[in-house]
Design an enzyme around this catalytic site. Structure first.
Site, short mmCIF file in Angstrom:
data_model
loop_
_atom_site.label_atom_id
_atom_site.label_comp_id
_atom_site.label_asym_id
_atom_site.label_seq_id
_atom_site.Cartn_x
_atom_site.Cartn_y
_atom_site.Cartn_z
N GLU A 86 0.82 -1.27 0.00
CA GLU A 86 -0.04 0.17 0.15
C GLU A 86 0.78 1.15 0.28
O GLU A 86 1.78 1.32 0.81
CB GLU A 86 -0.77 0.02 1.25
CG GLU A 86 -1.93 -0.97 1.39
CD GLU A 86 -2.82 -0.94 0.12
OE1 GLU A 86 -3.12 0.15 -0.51
OE2 GLU A 86 -3.72 -1.93 -0.05
N ARG A 96 -17.62 -0.42 6.13
CA ARG A 96 -18.85 -0.93 5.44
C ARG A 96 -19.46 -1.98 6.51
O ARG A 96 -20.62 -2.43 6.25
CB ARG A 96 -18.54 -1.12 4.09
CG ARG A 96 -17.70 -2.20 3.90
CD ARG A 96 -16.98 -2.40 2.59
NE ARG A 96 -15.52 -2.56 3.34
CZ ARG A 96 -15.08 -3.99 3.64
NH1 ARG A 96 -15.74 -4.89 3.55
NH2 ARG A 96 -13.64 -3.94 3.82
N CYS A 149 -7.66 -1.88 8.24
CA CYS A 149 -6.20 -1.79 7.82
C CYS A 149 -5.68 -0.51 7.28
O CYS A 149 -4.47 -0.43 7.74
CB CYS A 149 -6.47 -2.77 6.36
SG CYS A 149 -6.70 -4.58 6.69
N HIS A 173 -1.39 -5.80 1.47
CA HIS A 173 -2.83 -6.68 1.37
C HIS A 173 -2.56 -7.89 0.77
O HIS A 173 -1.97 -7.92 -0.28
CB HIS A 173 -3.96 -5.74 0.84
CG HIS A 173 -4.89 -5.08 1.75
ND1 HIS A 173 -4.92 -3.79 1.80
CD2 HIS A 173 -5.46 -5.27 2.70
CE1 HIS A 173 -5.61 -3.14 2.82
NE2 HIS A 173 -6.33 -4.27 3.22
N1 PCA Z 1 -8.49 -6.72 6.30
C1 PCA Z 1 -9.21 -5.71 6.49
C2 PCA Z 1 -9.05 -5.48 8.12
C3 PCA Z 1 -8.39 -6.79 8.83
C4 PCA Z 1 -8.12 -7.29 7.35
O1 PCA Z 1 -7.29 -8.26 7.43
C5 PCA Z 1 -9.28 -4.17 5.86
O2 PCA Z 1 -8.73 -4.41 4.57
O3 PCA Z 1 -9.31 -3.27 6.44
#
Ligand code: PCA
Length: 219
Positions: A86, A96, A149, A173
């Site tokens: 990211e 959401r 996240c 991610h």
């Molecule tokens: N993904 C979520 C929160 C925890 C996770 O593993 C997100 O993308 O916000």
């Protein structure tokens, strides 16, 4: 060197979070060659609850205590095809779905006194390139969403900046693991072992960057 690497617990009705599974499977030490020099790092792994403020607070406690060189946080982005480092955390929450304690902040800033956004201080482009080189699907992402996240990424970068902690930090991610998408036509997924390999590739790039930065500060 010391690396704090974090993985989120399952959320949103899932029974597993591939981010946490992949982080657990990482070795406890990593070595990489940089210009003929051997760099070595110890990994400190942290399991993080999917709860606004509480999850980030746990990670930041560890960072303040351990004083790592690198902080890499990992979460699941179901529906994405590849692994995505990211680029930016934004000062905004808009849930959401409920987090794991039922919180659903809507349309709110994370920190009243924070910048609108902070850029990750990990070498995200080189991390994506390292994935490609290893034949793993991945690319830089320019939005970590508006859920927990992004909250963690934002609060990590806010704190590193405000408290002048010299670590480099960021967020990655990962997609669904294969076992989460069985029977779901057309939903992309990846084996957890590939994620582990990808995380190691990216961490090595981060170690080289961190060593370069420390070197240039010394000069
Ligand atoms: N993904 C979520 C929160 C925890 C996770 O593993 C997100 O993308 O916000």
């Amino acid at each position: 060197m010391k690396i704090v690497v974090t993985g989120f617990q399952p959320f949103g009705g899932e029974t597993m979070n591939p981010a946490l599974e992949a982080v657990k499977r990482l070795p406890d030490q990593l070595t990489v060659d940089s210009d003929g020099k051997k760099l070595q790092a110890d990994l400190i792994k942290v399991e993080v609850p999917v709860v606004f403020y509480e999850g980030p607070a746990l990670v930041l406690d560890t960072v303040r205590r351990q004083r790592p060189d690198i902080v890499l946080c990992v979460g699941q982005a179901g529906g994405r095809k590849g692994i995505t480092p990211e680029f930016v955390g934004i000062n905004y929450m808009d849930a959401r779905i409920a987090d794991n304690k039922g919180n659903t902040p809507q349309d709110q800033p994370i920190r009243e006194d924070g910048d609108k956004a902070y850029f990750a201080t990990l070498p995200v482009k080189q991390m994506a390139a390292a994935l490609k080189e290893d034949g793993i699907e991945g690319s830089v992402s320019y939005s970590a969403g508006t859920f927990v996240c992004n909250d963690l990424l934002y609060e990590l970068l806010y704190t590193l900046d405000k408290e002048q902690i010299p670590a480099i930090g960021g967020f990655v991610h990962v997609p669904f693991a294969d076992q989460q998408t069985e029977g779901k036509e057309g939903v992309p997924s990846m084996p957890i072992d590939t994620m582990v390999r990808g995380l190691m590739d990216m961490l090595k790039v981060c170690m080289i960057r961190r060593a370069d930065r420390t070197e240039s500060v010394k000069e």
